[in-house]
Design a protein around this motif. Structure first.
Motif, mmCIF file in Angstrom:
data_model
loop_
_atom_site.group_PDB
_atom_site.id
_atom_site.type_symbol
_atom_site.label_atom_id
_atom_site.label_comp_id
_atom_site.label_asym_id
_atom_site.label_seq_id
_atom_site.Cartn_x
_atom_site.Cartn_y
_atom_site.Cartn_z
ATOM 1 N N VAL A 133 48.885 -0.865 1.906
ATOM 2 C CA VAL A 133 49.342 0.637 1.631
ATOM 3 C C VAL A 133 49.762 0.952 2.714
ATOM 4 O O VAL A 133 49.312 1.083 3.849
ATOM 5 N N ARG A 134 51.051 1.575 2.674
ATOM 6 C CA ARG A 134 51.839 2.286 3.531
ATOM 7 C C ARG A 134 51.394 3.857 3.664
ATOM 8 O O ARG A 134 50.934 4.481 2.669
ATOM 9 N N GLU A 135 51.761 4.547 4.831
ATOM 10 C CA GLU A 135 51.366 5.940 5.145
ATOM 11 C C GLU A 135 52.230 6.565 3.958
ATOM 12 O O GLU A 135 51.802 8.043 3.676
ATOM 13 N N ASP A 136 53.318 6.176 3.571
ATOM 14 C CA ASP A 136 54.362 7.086 2.631
ATOM 15 C C ASP A 136 54.011 6.656 1.129
ATOM 16 O O ASP A 136 54.671 7.147 0.106
ATOM 17 N N SER A 137 52.840 5.908 0.902
ATOM 18 C CA SER A 137 52.485 5.549 -0.305
ATOM 19 C C SER A 137 52.204 6.835 -1.067
ATOM 20 O O SER A 137 51.560 7.831 -0.523
ATOM 21 N N PRO A 138 52.365 6.837 -2.629
ATOM 22 C CA PRO A 138 51.733 8.098 -3.276
ATOM 23 C C PRO A 138 50.345 8.510 -2.753
ATOM 24 O O PRO A 138 49.476 7.374 -2.791
ATOM 25 N N LYS A 139 50.080 9.711 -2.610
ATOM 26 C CA LYS A 139 48.799 10.249 -2.393
ATOM 27 C C LYS A 139 48.147 10.862 -3.516
ATOM 28 O O LYS A 139 48.753 11.763 -4.266
#
Length: 331
Positions: A133-139
């Motif tokens: 999971v990357r930081e810009d993945s959907p929250k």
């Protein structure tokens, strides 16, 4: 060596907060801890730090400490952290995590504190579509715990846009282990973290370990998680503070994990290896909302900070957790 200044650590009598206190003190910072001791322990606060027993939402107490100790930064760990409880008692989480954080941020702005480091969580991602999971993945939090933390991240972003304060939100994956010198560890009764539960079973405090779900889309059918040693995590907070001070116009949101996942069965195998015994395993059904795998893409933190994992060895994490559990049993 002269002090670098004073950092306020909220929740510094708790598990992760107490390790951050140690890391700050070892790096020549002064520390004032704010903790209401509802889940924390006064004895967990290193003697070199000052403990103020108060709630982070107590504006008068917090602001008096900020001014009296000339606080230059806040590390915010205080809050409620049990995911199933957040589902059954969401208002507790929005009070203790979101509303209390809003009060703390306002106090920091009012007292001219320039830097804020926030203890966030991978629960902000919910059940990710892509792993790692990357930081810009959907929250897309699936429980009030994750949502309460995401709301605080949003408040920090908006506050930093309006006031002279910058922040770093650190999204933790599965925190485990204990201070290798035996100064602190996970002490909460009834903890639900797998490694904590397993080492409790190893010393006879539990009669076994429940494995929740054996039909996940993983190599052995059990859930895969990214376990990070609590001392490595604490070190990341100190490096994040240095970055905020060096670049006061920048804020950051960073994953804290190793980028490597272990299944529940692999963790229990590690505990068996370290203890040279076989812990009883009880296979049970899945818990609602558990993702198959949750592993960090940690490229951003490795780029932003000089931080490098020093304790990313599963057996070592288990060994430190076990050592602390044995110390607790002797208290």
């Amino acid at each position: 060596m002269a002090s670098k200044g004073c950092v306020m650590v909220t929740g510094g009598a708790g598990y992760i907060g107490s390790h951050a206190v140690l890391a700050l003190l070892d790096a020549d910072w002064d520390v004032v801890v704010i903790d209401n001791l509802v889940t924390g322990f006064a004895w967990a606060v290193d003697d070199r730090a000052t403990l103020v027993e108060a709630n982070v939402a107590d504006d008068d107490a917090v602001r008096a400490a900020m001014r009296d100790y000339d606080v230059v930064a806040v590390m915010h760990f205080a809050g409620s952290v049990v995911v199933p409880e957040s589902v059954s008692d969401p208002l507790k989480y929005y009070r203790n995590n979101t509303a209390a954080s809003r009060a703390l941020i306002e106090s920091a702005v009012a007292c001219g504190v320039k830097h804020f480091i926030f203890s966030s969580t991978a629960a902000t991602y919910g059940i990710p579509d892509v792993v790692p999971v990357r930081e810009d993945s959907p929250k897309q939090p699936i429980n009030p715990y994750g949502m309460s933390k995401l709301m605080t991240e949003i408040m920090l972003k908006d506050t930093a846009a309006a006031h002279p304060i910058n922040y770093c939100a650190l999204r933790y994956f599965n925190v485990a282990g204990a201070d290798p010198q035996g100064r602190s560890g996970q002490s909460t009764a009834g903890a639900t973290h797998l490694i904590k539960v397993a080492v409790e079973a190893a010393i006879g405090k539990r009669d076994g370990v429940s494995v929740f779900g054996t039909d996940f889309d993983t190599p052995d059918g059990t859930g895969v998680r990214d376990y990070i040693h609590v001392s490595d995590l604490a070190a990341a907070h100190v490096d994040a503070l240095d970055l905020l001070i060096a670049k006061p116009d920048e804020s950051h949101t960073l994953n804290c994990g190793y980028g490597r996942g272990y299944s529940v069965l692999e963790v229990l195998d590690a505990v068996d290896r370290v203890t040279n015994m076989k812990i009883d395993r009880r296979m049970e059904g899945r818990r609602a909302g558990d993702p198959d795998a949750l592993v960090a893409d940690n490229a951003a933190i490795l780029k932003a900070l000089p931080w490098r994992p020093k304790r990313d060895d599963l057996d070592g994490i288990v060994r430190d957790a076990l050592g602390w559990e044995r110390r607790l049993a002797e208290r």
